[in-house]
Design a protein around this motif. Structure first.
Motif, PDB file in Angstrom:
ATOM      1  N   PHE A  47      43.452  18.104   9.185  1.00  0.00           N
ATOM      2  CA  PHE A  47      42.424  18.435  10.161  1.00  0.00           C
ATOM      3  C   PHE A  47      41.091  17.830   9.769  1.00  0.00           C
ATOM      4  O   PHE A  47      40.717  17.830   8.598  1.00  0.00           O
ATOM      5  CB  PHE A  47      42.305  19.957  10.265  1.00  0.00           C
ATOM      6  N   VAL A  48      40.363  17.322  10.756  1.00  0.00           N
ATOM      7  CA  VAL A  48      39.035  16.771  10.528  1.00  0.00           C
ATOM      8  C   VAL A  48      37.971  17.601  11.240  1.00  0.00           C
ATOM      9  O   VAL A  48      37.029  18.094  10.622  1.00  0.00           O
ATOM     10  CB  VAL A  48      38.942  15.302  10.982  1.00  0.00           C
ATOM     11  N   THR A  58      32.067  24.185  17.337  1.00  0.00           N
ATOM     12  CA  THR A  58      32.707  23.129  16.571  1.00  0.00           C
ATOM     13  C   THR A  58      33.141  23.661  15.219  1.00  0.00           C
ATOM     14  O   THR A  58      32.603  24.638  14.712  1.00  0.00           O
ATOM     15  CB  THR A  58      31.772  21.926  16.354  1.00  0.00           C
ATOM     16  N   ASN A  59      34.120  22.991  14.635  1.00  0.00           N
ATOM     17  CA  ASN A  59      34.602  23.338  13.313  1.00  0.00           C
ATOM     18  C   ASN A  59      34.942  22.051  12.573  1.00  0.00           C
ATOM     19  O   ASN A  59      35.426  21.092  13.180  1.00  0.00           O
ATOM     20  CB  ASN A  59      35.827  24.250  13.403  1.00  0.00           C
ATOM     21  N   TYR A  60      34.705  22.047  11.259  1.00  0.00           N
ATOM     22  CA  TYR A  60      34.918  20.855  10.458  1.00  0.00           C
ATOM     23  C   TYR A  60      35.672  21.182   9.187  1.00  0.00           C
ATOM     24  O   TYR A  60      35.526  22.266   8.614  1.00  0.00           O
ATOM     25  CB  TYR A  60      33.584  20.212  10.072  1.00  0.00           C
ATOM     26  N   ALA A  61      36.461  20.219   8.742  1.00  0.00           N
ATOM     27  CA  ALA A  61      37.057  20.325   7.420  1.00  0.00           C
ATOM     28  C   ALA A  61      35.960  20.240   6.364  1.00  0.00           C
ATOM     29  O   ALA A  61      34.940  19.563   6.557  1.00  0.00           O
ATOM     30  CB  ALA A  61      38.083  19.214   7.209  1.00  0.00           C
ATOM     31  N   SER A  63      35.834  18.620   3.730  1.00  0.00           N
ATOM     32  CA  SER A  63      35.663  17.271   3.214  1.00  0.00           C
ATOM     33  C   SER A  63      34.716  16.415   4.045  1.00  0.00           C
ATOM     34  O   SER A  63      34.225  15.395   3.559  1.00  0.00           O
ATOM     35  CB  SER A  63      37.021  16.571   3.106  1.00  0.00           C
ATOM     36  N   VAL A  64      34.448  16.824   5.295  1.00  0.00           N
ATOM     37  CA  VAL A  64      33.600  16.012   6.164  1.00  0.00           C
ATOM     38  C   VAL A  64      32.358  16.742   6.640  1.00  0.00           C
ATOM     39  O   VAL A  64      31.533  16.144   7.347  1.00  0.00           O
ATOM     40  CB  VAL A  64      34.386  15.485   7.384  1.00  0.00           C
ATOM     41  N   LYS A  65      32.188  18.004   6.270  1.00  0.00           N
ATOM     42  CA  LYS A  65      31.015  18.760   6.695  1.00  0.00           C
ATOM     43  C   LYS A  65      29.730  18.071   6.250  1.00  0.00           C
ATOM     44  O   LYS A  65      29.610  17.633   5.107  1.00  0.00           O
ATOM     45  CB  LYS A  65      31.059  20.174   6.129  1.00  0.00           C
ATOM     46  N   GLY A  66      28.788  17.987   7.166  1.00  0.00           N
ATOM     47  CA  GLY A  66      27.523  17.342   6.874  1.00  0.00           C
ATOM     48  C   GLY A  66      27.531  15.843   7.051  1.00  0.00           C
ATOM     49  O   GLY A  66      26.460  15.216   7.028  1.00  0.00           O
ATOM     50  N   ARG A  67      28.701  15.247   7.221  1.00  0.00           N
ATOM     51  CA  ARG A  67      28.807  13.800   7.400  1.00  0.00           C
ATOM     52  C   ARG A  67      29.346  13.412   8.774  1.00  0.00           C
ATOM     53  O   ARG A  67      28.907  12.423   9.349  1.00  0.00           O
ATOM     54  CB  ARG A  67      29.702  13.191   6.320  1.00  0.00           C
ATOM     55  N   PHE A  68      30.309  14.170   9.278  1.00  0.00           N
ATOM     56  CA  PHE A  68      30.941  13.859  10.555  1.00  0.00           C
ATOM     57  C   PHE A  68      30.440  14.811  11.634  1.00  0.00           C
ATOM     58  O   PHE A  68      30.155  15.983  11.371  1.00  0.00           O
ATOM     59  CB  PHE A  68      32.464  13.997  10.462  1.00  0.00           C
ATOM     60  N   PRO A 104      39.768  25.845  20.552  1.00  0.00           N
ATOM     61  CA  PRO A 104      40.002  24.894  19.471  1.00  0.00           C
ATOM     62  C   PRO A 104      40.802  25.506  18.333  1.00  0.00           C
ATOM     63  O   PRO A 104      40.782  26.715  18.107  1.00  0.00           O
ATOM     64  CB  PRO A 104      38.586  24.529  19.013  1.00  0.00           C
ATOM     65  N   SER A 105      41.496  24.657  17.608  1.00  0.00           N
ATOM     66  CA  SER A 105      42.315  25.070  16.485  1.00  0.00           C
ATOM     67  C   SER A 105      42.305  23.977  15.433  1.00  0.00           C
ATOM     68  O   SER A 105      42.109  22.800  15.744  1.00  0.00           O
ATOM     69  CB  SER A 105      43.755  25.343  16.934  1.00  0.00           C
ATOM     70  N   SER A 106      42.513  24.364  14.189  1.00  0.00           N
ATOM     71  CA  SER A 106      42.640  23.409  13.098  1.00  0.00           C
ATOM     72  C   SER A 106      44.093  23.082  12.771  1.00  0.00           C
ATOM     73  O   SER A 106      44.357  22.306  11.851  1.00  0.00           O
ATOM     74  CB  SER A 106      41.939  23.939  11.840  1.00  0.00           C
ATOM     75  N   ARG A 107      45.026  23.638  13.525  1.00  0.00           N
ATOM     76  CA  ARG A 107      46.443  23.421  13.281  1.00  0.00           C
ATOM     77  C   ARG A 107      46.965  22.306  14.180  1.00  0.00           C
ATOM     78  O   ARG A 107      46.878  22.395  15.405  1.00  0.00           O
ATOM     79  CB  ARG A 107      47.232  24.706  13.530  1.00  0.00           C
ATOM     80  N   ALA A 108      47.543  21.284  13.577  1.00  0.00           N
ATOM     81  CA  ALA A 108      48.049  20.157  14.342  1.00  0.00           C
ATOM     82  C   ALA A 108      49.168  20.564  15.290  1.00  0.00           C
ATOM     83  O   ALA A 108      49.287  20.003  16.384  1.00  0.00           O
ATOM     84  CB  ALA A 108      48.539  19.058  13.389  1.00  0.00           C
ATOM     85  N   ASP A 109      49.982  21.541  14.890  1.00  0.00           N
ATOM     86  CA  ASP A 109      51.117  21.925  15.720  1.00  0.00           C
ATOM     87  C   ASP A 109      50.704  22.704  16.960  1.00  0.00           C
ATOM     88  O   ASP A 109      51.558  23.034  17.786  1.00  0.00           O
ATOM     89  CB  ASP A 109      52.161  22.704  14.919  1.00  0.00           C
TER      90      ASP A 109
END
Length: 124
Positions: A47-48, A58-61, A63-68, A104-109
């Motif tokens: 998840f990104v 919005t929600n962010y992983a 690893s990308v918070k503050g950048r994406f 929205p969801s962070s789960r790909a499935d």
């Protein structure tokens, strides 16, 4: 069927910015939560970012918070991922995904519709 097309991607150096676009067909874009996922070689899809139907949530992983930044323009049936301060570990195939009539969801499935993916390569 919802069709998602992802122009964008490319080869960039560490520290620069790149924007990705996800263009959706039909009139259902405004009822769909959108998300971005990515998959690096040999790794699971992760998840990104995700965004609600109106763009108000919005929600962010981590690893990308503050950048994406994920955003959307419902008048253009388009979602975006602005990627700043890119790092080599951001190298992956990036996929946009849609979840109709849902939040929205962070789960790909939980996403039924996917773009074809676009390669982002970040060199040092």
């Amino acid at each position: 069927q919802v069709h998602l097309v992802e122009p964008g991607g490319g080869l960039v150096q560490t520290g620069v910015s790149l924007g990705l676009t996800c263009a959706a067909s039909g009139r259902d874009f405004g009822t769909s939560a959108m998300a971005w996922f990515r998959q690096a070689p040999g790794k699971e899809r992760e998840f990104v970012a995700a965004i609600s139907r109106s763009g108000g949530w919005t929600n962010y992983a981590d690893s990308v918070k503050g950048r994406f930044t994920i955003s959307r323009d419902n008048t253009k049936n388009t979602a975006y991922l602005q990627m700043n301060n890119l790092k080599p570990e951001d190298t992956a195939v990036y996929y946009c995904a849609a979840r109709r009539n849902s939040g929205p969801s962070s789960r790909a499935d939980e996403y039924a519709y996917w773009g074809q993916g676009t390669q982002v390569t970040v060199s040092s």
